[in-house]
Write a protein that holds these residues in place. Structure first.
Motif, short mmCIF file in Angstrom:
data_model
loop_
_atom_site.label_atom_id
_atom_site.label_comp_id
_atom_site.label_asym_id
_atom_site.label_seq_id
_atom_site.Cartn_x
_atom_site.Cartn_y
_atom_site.Cartn_z
N ARG A 142 0.84 -1.21 0.00
CA ARG A 142 0.00 0.00 0.00
C ARG A 142 0.88 1.25 0.00
N HIS A 143 0.33 2.33 -0.56
CA HIS A 143 0.98 3.62 -0.39
C HIS A 143 0.90 4.01 1.08
N MET A 144 1.94 4.71 1.58
CA MET A 144 1.83 5.30 2.93
C MET A 144 0.69 6.32 2.91
N TYR A 145 0.76 7.16 1.86
CA TYR A 145 -0.24 8.22 1.70
C TYR A 145 -0.34 8.50 0.22
N HIS A 146 -1.54 8.86 -0.24
CA HIS A 146 -1.71 9.26 -1.64
C HIS A 146 -2.77 10.36 -1.66
N PRO A 147 -2.40 11.54 -2.18
CA PRO A 147 -3.35 12.66 -2.10
C PRO A 147 -4.66 12.41 -2.85
N ASP A 148 -4.66 11.50 -3.84
CA ASP A 148 -5.90 11.26 -4.61
C ASP A 148 -6.77 10.17 -4.02
N ILE A 149 -6.25 9.43 -3.05
CA ILE A 149 -7.07 8.34 -2.47
C ILE A 149 -7.61 8.84 -1.13
N LYS A 150 -8.92 9.08 -1.10
CA LYS A 150 -9.53 9.67 0.10
C LYS A 150 -10.01 8.57 1.05
N PRO A 151 -10.02 8.85 2.36
CA PRO A 151 -10.55 7.85 3.29
C PRO A 151 -12.05 7.62 3.06
N ASN A 152 -12.47 6.37 3.27
CA ASN A 152 -13.88 6.02 3.17
C ASN A 152 -14.36 5.67 4.58
N LEU A 153 -15.09 6.60 5.18
CA LEU A 153 -15.43 6.45 6.60
C LEU A 153 -16.60 5.52 6.86
N ASN A 154 -17.32 5.15 5.83
CA ASN A 154 -18.51 4.32 6.05
C ASN A 154 -18.48 3.03 5.25
N MET A 155 -17.35 2.32 5.35
CA MET A 155 -17.26 1.06 4.61
C MET A 155 -18.08 -0.03 5.27
N THR A 156 -18.66 -0.89 4.44
CA THR A 156 -19.26 -2.11 4.98
C THR A 156 -18.10 -3.03 5.35
N LYS A 157 -18.42 -4.10 6.07
CA LYS A 157 -17.38 -5.03 6.46
C LYS A 157 -16.68 -5.61 5.22
N GLU A 158 -17.45 -5.92 4.17
CA GLU A 158 -16.87 -6.48 2.94
C GLU A 158 -15.93 -5.47 2.28
N GLU A 159 -16.39 -4.22 2.19
CA GLU A 159 -15.55 -3.19 1.59
C GLU A 159 -14.26 -3.03 2.40
N TYR A 160 -14.40 -3.05 3.74
CA TYR A 160 -13.23 -2.89 4.60
C TYR A 160 -12.21 -4.01 4.34
N LEU A 161 -12.70 -5.23 4.24
CA LEU A 161 -11.79 -6.36 4.06
C LEU A 161 -11.10 -6.34 2.69
N LYS A 162 -11.77 -5.76 1.68
CA LYS A 162 -11.19 -5.70 0.33
C LYS A 162 -10.40 -4.41 0.07
N SER A 163 -10.52 -3.47 0.99
CA SER A 163 -10.01 -2.12 0.75
C SER A 163 -8.52 -2.10 0.42
N GLU A 164 -8.14 -1.28 -0.54
CA GLU A 164 -6.72 -1.14 -0.92
C GLU A 164 -6.25 0.27 -0.58
N SER A 165 -6.83 0.83 0.44
CA SER A 165 -6.60 2.21 0.82
C SER A 165 -5.16 2.43 1.32
N THR A 166 -4.79 3.66 1.56
CA THR A 166 -3.44 3.96 2.04
C THR A 166 -3.36 3.75 3.56
N THR A 167 -2.14 3.72 4.05
CA THR A 167 -1.98 3.52 5.50
C THR A 167 -2.46 4.75 6.27
N ILE A 168 -2.20 5.94 5.77
CA ILE A 168 -2.71 7.13 6.46
C ILE A 168 -4.24 7.07 6.51
#
Ligand code: ADP
Ligand code: NI
Length: 213
Positions: A142-168
């Motif tokens: 994963r990227h540590m941080y990426h300015p174009d990838i925004k946090p998703n605060l309301n993920m379902t459990k499935e989305e959370y488990l599949k998420s490829e989000s940044t560490t920040i």
């Protein structure tokens, strides 16, 4: 007898996690054990139940042991082999089931379970939590941080488990939410200082990212 049982459990988990580097290693279990002990003492919970549940809380983890995840077969057979009474084994396995269920959703039905859940969650925040998050991110490319990838605060459990989000983003998606989810007063106090430290860290990270510090 009781001390011996804890010693046996320590040996069992050390062997079990020998080749685990996923963030669910032996030392995670050991930290949860120490913290759960401290919380149990602060909350007047049954110490041995808390200690055994803490030591065994990840031996049937979904990622480590998917075939025993549903029935806690590893924890159960360890405890039965040690001669722990069946009703006690059931109580400990219930705690393990309740704290892992859904990743971070439900509140355990017993005080002992709430102590172990708090200890497990505390290990995801503060300095150790920061280190674990970046270790996980590195492990999963994963990227540590990426300015174009925004946090998703309301993920379902499935989305959370599949998420490829940044560490920040993981701080916003999970870590900053954990303080409010603590069950016990003892853990709430510890979580508050760890939370402040993480907020300071992320704020400095962004300042340095932007060349402002
Ligand atoms: P648990 O639910 O038992 O905490 P996880 O597997 O979700 O287990 O997390 C293990 C460690 O890895 C935790 O410290 C957690 O914060 C970290 N982690 C999990 N998912 C991510 C992610 N997407 N990005 C960064 N760190 C993560
Ligand atoms: Ni854990």
């Amino acid at each position: 007898m009781a001390v011996e049982l804890i010693e046996q459990a320590l040996t069992y988990v050390r062997e079990k996690f020998e080749k685990e580097y996923s963030g669910h290693d032996y030392f995670h279990t050991l930290r949860v054990f120490k913290m759960a002990t401290r919380i149990a003492q602060g909350e007047d919970a049954d110490l041995e139940t808390v200690q055994l549940a803490a030591l065994l809380h990840d031996v049937d983890d979904r990622k480590i042991s998917p075939e025993t995840y549903e029935n806690q077969a590893n924890a159960r057979s360890f405890l039965l082999t040690q001669g722990v009474a069946a009703d006690r084994v059931d109580r400990i396995c219930k705690i393990i089931r309740e704290i892992s269920f859904g990743g971070n959703s439900s509140t355990p039905s017993s005080l002992e379970g709430r102590c172990v859940q708090d200890a497990d969650r505390l290990d995801a925040i503060g300095a150790i939590g920061i280190a674990r998050a970046f270790a996980y991110g590195g492990n999963h490319n994963r990227h540590m941080y990426h300015p174009d990838i925004k946090p998703n605060l309301n993920m379902t459990k499935e989305e959370y488990l599949k998420s490829e989000s940044t560490t920040i983003n993981h701080f916003y998606e999970k870590l900053f939410k954990l303080t409010d989810l603590m069950n016990t007063q003892t853990a709430i106090k510890i979580a508050e200082t760890r939370q402040a430290y993480m907020e300071e860290f992320v704020s400095r990270f962004m300042d340095e990212w932007n060349g402002n510090r």
